[in-house]
Design an enzyme around this catalytic site. Structure first.
Site, mmCIF file in Angstrom:
data_model
loop_
_atom_site.group_PDB
_atom_site.id
_atom_site.type_symbol
_atom_site.label_atom_id
_atom_site.label_comp_id
_atom_site.label_asym_id
_atom_site.label_seq_id
_atom_site.Cartn_x
_atom_site.Cartn_y
_atom_site.Cartn_z
ATOM 1 N N ASP A 27 -3.876 -17.748 24.998
ATOM 2 C CA ASP A 27 -4.272 -17.203 23.705
ATOM 3 C C ASP A 27 -3.091 -16.397 23.177
ATOM 4 O O ASP A 27 -2.749 -15.350 23.734
ATOM 5 C CB ASP A 27 -5.511 -16.313 23.867
ATOM 6 C CG ASP A 27 -5.992 -15.732 22.548
ATOM 7 O OD1 ASP A 27 -5.340 -15.965 21.505
ATOM 8 O OD2 ASP A 27 -7.022 -15.037 22.552
ATOM 9 N N SER B 43 8.197 -24.852 8.980
ATOM 10 C CA SER B 43 7.535 -25.512 7.852
ATOM 11 C C SER B 43 8.496 -25.567 6.684
ATOM 12 O O SER B 43 9.296 -24.644 6.477
ATOM 13 C CB SER B 43 6.275 -24.736 7.451
ATOM 14 O OG SER B 43 5.781 -25.163 6.191
ATOM 15 N N TYR C 271 0.203 -17.554 4.499
ATOM 16 C CA TYR C 271 0.738 -18.546 5.436
ATOM 17 C C TYR C 271 2.235 -18.728 5.226
ATOM 18 O O TYR C 271 3.024 -18.704 6.186
ATOM 19 C CB TYR C 271 0.016 -19.879 5.249
ATOM 20 C CG TYR C 271 0.597 -21.013 6.057
ATOM 21 C CD1 TYR C 271 0.305 -21.142 7.413
ATOM 22 C CD2 TYR C 271 1.435 -21.962 5.475
ATOM 23 C CE1 TYR C 271 0.835 -22.186 8.169
ATOM 24 C CE2 TYR C 271 1.971 -23.012 6.220
ATOM 25 C CZ TYR C 271 1.669 -23.118 7.565
ATOM 26 O OH TYR C 271 2.199 -24.147 8.307
ATOM 27 N N LYS D 186 5.070 -17.881 8.039
ATOM 28 C CA LYS D 186 5.956 -18.929 8.527
ATOM 29 C C LYS D 186 7.422 -18.584 8.268
ATOM 30 O O LYS D 186 8.302 -18.836 9.101
ATOM 31 C CB LYS D 186 5.609 -20.279 7.878
ATOM 32 C CG LYS D 186 4.541 -21.064 8.593
ATOM 33 C CD LYS D 186 5.010 -21.507 9.976
ATOM 34 C CE LYS D 186 4.036 -22.451 10.645
ATOM 35 N NZ LYS D 186 4.497 -22.867 11.986
#
Length: 301
Positions: free
Chosen positions: A68, A147, A161, A165
């Protein structure tokens, strides 16, 4: 008979999407792969069992493992377990992440922090768990899944997000300098948008502040329209497996020859062109300030 090029690889976020595809592809290529995810005895038990069944049927070394990224204790335990079983870790694939969509204003700072917790701080927990072993070995590869949102064009309503990133990507670049003298390489794989083949968008989170989100109703349908336009721009052969294939290729390269970046983008959002410029500037600046030796890991074996 053991493959001389066999690597011991840990993949985070391997329950779905690019992480799962990459873990399977790496194992099929002959590597020892630990496909990590959280709650392997609970909500992800079916996914873990699926990987175990695949490993058994195809006679590959694909091992589901609890990790995790929100817990340093969990990350430490996973890294220790791998070293206990295999004696080393050769590749750390930083893939775990979570997408959220919605108006940036509607996300509370606490909600944004949770996005950063998975996409950035989770990677740092894995760094702190794995890097002591890689530094001691004076060898290894940190392989990051970034990304094209970090450098290319990307649509609205992906603010938290995109920010997380970009932060993760920046950490990867900075860390590359800091681990180069330990013989640890860095490769950053940069996927573009994939409108099919993953559950990235269907499983995306949304802000709890529905009232503020509703205030943006004049944008209703924009995300759907963007999705349709991205799909229209995407060629039929575009498949996230291309990312997994590139990861297998990079891992299989000889130490010292792996690329700093590799872009896999079928849409053409401009990230490839921007990254070519930024990488050139990064290299030139490193040379100007006298740290050219940090641009490439000191490979001794």
């Amino acid at each position: 008979m053991q493959n001389a090029n066999q690597q011991v690889i840990v993949v985070t976020g391997a329950g779905t999407g690019i992480g799962k595809l990459s873990a399977q592809a790496l194992a099929e290529a002959g590597h020892i792969v630990y496909a990590t995810m959280r709650d392997v005895q609970g909500r992800n038990r079916d996914r873990a069992d699926e990987l175990r069944a695949l490993a058994k049927s195809r006679h590959i070394q694909l091992h589901p493992l609890e990790l995790d990224v929100l817990s340093q204790e969990s990350a430490d335990a996973a890294a220790a377990a791998i070293v206990r079983e295999q004696g080393r870790i050769d590749v750390v694939m930083q893939n775990a992440g979570h997408l959220v969509v919605g108006p940036a204003e509607a996300f509370t700072p606490e909600e944004m922090m949770r996005v950063f917790d998975t996409n950035l701080f989770g990677a740092q927990r894995v760094n702190r768990a794995a890097l002591p072993y890689l530094r001691k070995q004076e060898a290894g590869l940190m392989l990051w899944v970034s990304s094209t949102t970090t450098k290319g064009g990307f649509p609205p309503f992906m603010g938290p997000y995109g920010a997380a990133k970009a932060a993760m990507d920046s950490l990867a670049v900075t860390l590359a300098y800091e681990i180069a003298r330990f013989g640890i390489e860095t490769s950053i794989v940069v996927p573009g948008a994939f409108t099919r083949g993953t559950a990235h968008f269907p499983s995306a989170g949304k802000p709890a502040d529905s009232a503020t989100a509703a205030a943006y109703r004049r944008y209703d349908g924009v995300m759907d329209q963007i999705g349709e336009r991205l799909s229209a721009l995407t060629p039929d052969h575009a498949d996230p497996r291309a990312v997994a294939d590139e990861i297998v290729r990079i891992v299989g390269l000889a130490a010292g020859t792996r690329p700093m970046r590799s872009v896999i983008d079928f849409v053409g959002d401009g990230a490839r062109e921007v990254l070519e410029v930024s990488e050139r500037v990064r290299i030139e600046f490193a040379k100007r300030i006298g740290m050219a030796d940090l641009l490439q890991a000191k490979v001794t074996r």
